[in-house]
Design a protein around this motif. Structure first.
Motif, mmCIF file in Angstrom:
data_model
loop_
_atom_site.group_PDB
_atom_site.id
_atom_site.type_symbol
_atom_site.label_atom_id
_atom_site.label_comp_id
_atom_site.label_asym_id
_atom_site.label_seq_id
_atom_site.Cartn_x
_atom_site.Cartn_y
_atom_site.Cartn_z
ATOM 1 N N PHE A 55 0.818 -1.215 0.000
ATOM 2 C CA PHE A 55 0.000 0.000 0.000
ATOM 3 C C PHE A 55 0.855 1.270 0.000
ATOM 4 C CE2 PHE A 55 -3.504 -2.672 2.127
ATOM 5 C CZ PHE A 55 -4.103 -2.944 0.900
ATOM 6 N N GLU A 56 2.068 1.172 0.467
ATOM 7 C CA GLU A 56 2.971 2.327 0.398
ATOM 8 C C GLU A 56 3.308 2.669 -1.043
ATOM 9 O OE1 GLU A 56 6.303 1.188 2.779
ATOM 10 O OE2 GLU A 56 5.344 1.756 4.679
ATOM 11 N N ASN A 57 3.326 1.662 -1.901
ATOM 12 C CA ASN A 57 3.676 1.870 -3.307
ATOM 13 C C ASN A 57 2.474 1.906 -4.243
ATOM 14 O OD1 ASN A 57 6.819 1.737 -3.599
ATOM 15 N ND2 ASN A 57 6.297 0.141 -2.123
ATOM 16 N N TYR A 58 1.371 1.297 -3.792
ATOM 17 C CA TYR A 58 0.153 1.281 -4.596
ATOM 18 C C TYR A 58 -1.003 1.709 -3.710
ATOM 19 C CZ TYR A 58 3.048 -1.362 -7.836
ATOM 20 O OH TYR A 58 4.055 -1.753 -8.684
ATOM 21 N N SER A 59 -1.269 3.001 -3.703
ATOM 22 C CA SER A 59 -2.231 3.565 -2.751
ATOM 23 C C SER A 59 -3.667 3.584 -3.241
ATOM 24 C CB SER A 59 -1.817 5.000 -2.386
ATOM 25 O OG SER A 59 -1.774 5.813 -3.549
ATOM 26 N N ASN A 60 -3.890 3.166 -4.485
ATOM 27 C CA ASN A 60 -5.258 3.099 -5.007
ATOM 28 C C ASN A 60 -5.311 2.186 -6.225
ATOM 29 O OD1 ASN A 60 -4.486 4.722 -7.337
ATOM 30 N ND2 ASN A 60 -4.565 6.488 -5.966
ATOM 31 N N LEU A 61 -6.518 1.916 -6.702
ATOM 32 C CA LEU A 61 -6.690 1.015 -7.842
ATOM 33 C C LEU A 61 -6.059 1.562 -9.116
ATOM 34 C CD1 LEU A 61 -10.388 -0.192 -7.367
ATOM 35 C CD2 LEU A 61 -8.300 -1.537 -7.061
ATOM 36 N N GLU A 62 -6.068 2.858 -9.274
ATOM 37 C CA GLU A 62 -5.473 3.453 -10.471
ATOM 38 C C GLU A 62 -3.985 3.136 -10.554
ATOM 39 O OE1 GLU A 62 -5.265 7.740 -12.843
ATOM 40 O OE2 GLU A 62 -6.131 7.621 -10.824
ATOM 41 N N HIS A 63 -3.288 3.207 -9.400
ATOM 42 C CA HIS A 63 -1.860 2.885 -9.377
ATOM 43 C C HIS A 63 -1.634 1.429 -9.791
ATOM 44 C CE1 HIS A 63 -0.939 6.327 -6.319
ATOM 45 N NE2 HIS A 63 -1.086 6.764 -7.554
ATOM 46 N N ILE A 64 -2.486 0.526 -9.304
ATOM 47 C CA ILE A 64 -2.335 -0.883 -9.672
ATOM 48 C C ILE A 64 -2.610 -1.084 -11.155
ATOM 49 C CG2 ILE A 64 -3.140 -3.242 -9.284
ATOM 50 C CD1 ILE A 64 -3.978 -2.447 -6.476
ATOM 51 N N SER A 65 -3.633 -0.418 -11.675
ATOM 52 C CA SER A 65 -4.028 -0.614 -13.070
ATOM 53 C C SER A 65 -2.929 -0.218 -14.044
ATOM 54 C CB SER A 65 -5.304 0.181 -13.382
ATOM 55 O OG SER A 65 -5.064 1.574 -13.358
ATOM 56 N N ASN A 66 -2.033 0.650 -13.595
ATOM 57 C CA ASN A 66 -0.925 1.086 -14.449
ATOM 58 C C ASN A 66 0.332 0.242 -14.263
ATOM 59 O OD1 ASN A 66 -2.284 3.295 -15.678
ATOM 60 N ND2 ASN A 66 -1.987 4.515 -13.820
ATOM 61 N N ALA A 67 0.228 -0.784 -13.409
ATOM 62 C CA ALA A 67 1.371 -1.660 -13.145
ATOM 63 C C ALA A 67 1.237 -2.951 -13.939
ATOM 64 C CB ALA A 67 1.446 -1.968 -11.651
ATOM 65 N N SER A 68 2.300 -3.732 -13.917
ATOM 66 C CA SER A 68 2.284 -5.050 -14.568
ATOM 67 C C SER A 68 2.177 -6.131 -13.507
ATOM 68 C CB SER A 68 3.568 -5.257 -15.376
ATOM 69 O OG SER A 68 4.690 -5.338 -14.497
ATOM 70 N N ILE A 69 1.821 -7.328 -13.935
ATOM 71 C CA ILE A 69 1.731 -8.441 -13.001
ATOM 72 C C ILE A 69 3.095 -8.738 -12.387
ATOM 73 C CG2 ILE A 69 2.105 -10.254 -14.722
ATOM 74 C CD1 ILE A 69 -0.398 -10.379 -11.778
#
Length: 211
Positions: A55-69
């Motif tokens: 959560f320190e690096n991905y604080s919301n769904l938008e941050h995750i959606s722009n990441a890779s698996i």
């Protein structure tokens, strides 16, 4: 016991645990959603620990959606079935895009990968939404047959269906979590603390101990 007595008989249990926050240490609905997906077949304590750096690096769904698996999976390697759960989380993030799109009803929640009825009911209860079912986790599955509310089943959905038939709607929002806390703290798998149970006088297990 008659149906109309359940609300009264279970009132001491609800009073004991009413409003207590779920043991997952979430700060918002986004974090709760991620954590309930990860917690399936795993411990709350483990999920509380491993999600801190995530959560320190991905604080919301938008941050995750722009990441890779490949970027998010390493955070979850200490979680059971981590690769599958990571793929579910990424798929949900790409589907919902923002935290504002997290569903607030049972039907839309269980349409998300990795979110079953138990997880959906937890989210609804913790976010103060209208109850559409009853939380049934592993603790509830163990506790309610002891009390005598249902036969012994391993299937949480079957237990929930029976509880919905047995219990008045007014207590659905709190009773599942109350049963869960009872199972965690008092009605343990071995050596349950029956003498301090707030509903022992209405429990078949306790009655059988004293025959």
């Amino acid at each position: 016991m008659l149906f109309e007595n359940w609300k009264e008989n279970l009132a001491p249990l609800i009073d004991k645990y009413k409003g207590r926050k779920h043991p997952l240490h979430y700060n918002n609905t986004y974090e709760l959603l991620i954590m309930v997906i990860l917690s399936a077949q795993d411990s709350d304590a483990n999920i509380n620990s491993i999600t801190i750096p995530f959560f320190e690096n991905y604080s919301n769904l938008e941050h995750i959606s722009n990441a890779s698996i490949e970027e998010i999976t390493p955070y979850f390697t200490k979680v059971k079935n981590f690769s599958t759960k990571a793929s579910w989380i990424l798929e949900i993030a790409k589907r919902l895009k923002t935290d504002h799109n997290i569903p607030t009803n049972l039907t839309d929640l269980i349409a998300l990968k990795g979110v079953g009825r138990k997880s959906a009911n937890v989210i609804l209860r913790e976010t103060n939404q209208k109850a559409e079912g009853i939380i049934v986790d592993l603790h509830v599955i163990r506790v309610v047959p002891r009390i005598g509310l249902t036969p012994k089943y391993e299937d949480g959905n079957k237990i929930e269906k029976l509880l919905i038939q047995q219990l008045p709607y007014e207590i659905w929002d709190e009773i599942g979590m109350a049963f869960s806390f009872l199972g965690r703290e008092i009605c343990r798998p071995t050596h349950p603390k029956c003498d301090v149970c707030p509903i022992n006088t209405h429990c078949n297990y306790f009655k059988n101990l004293n025959k």
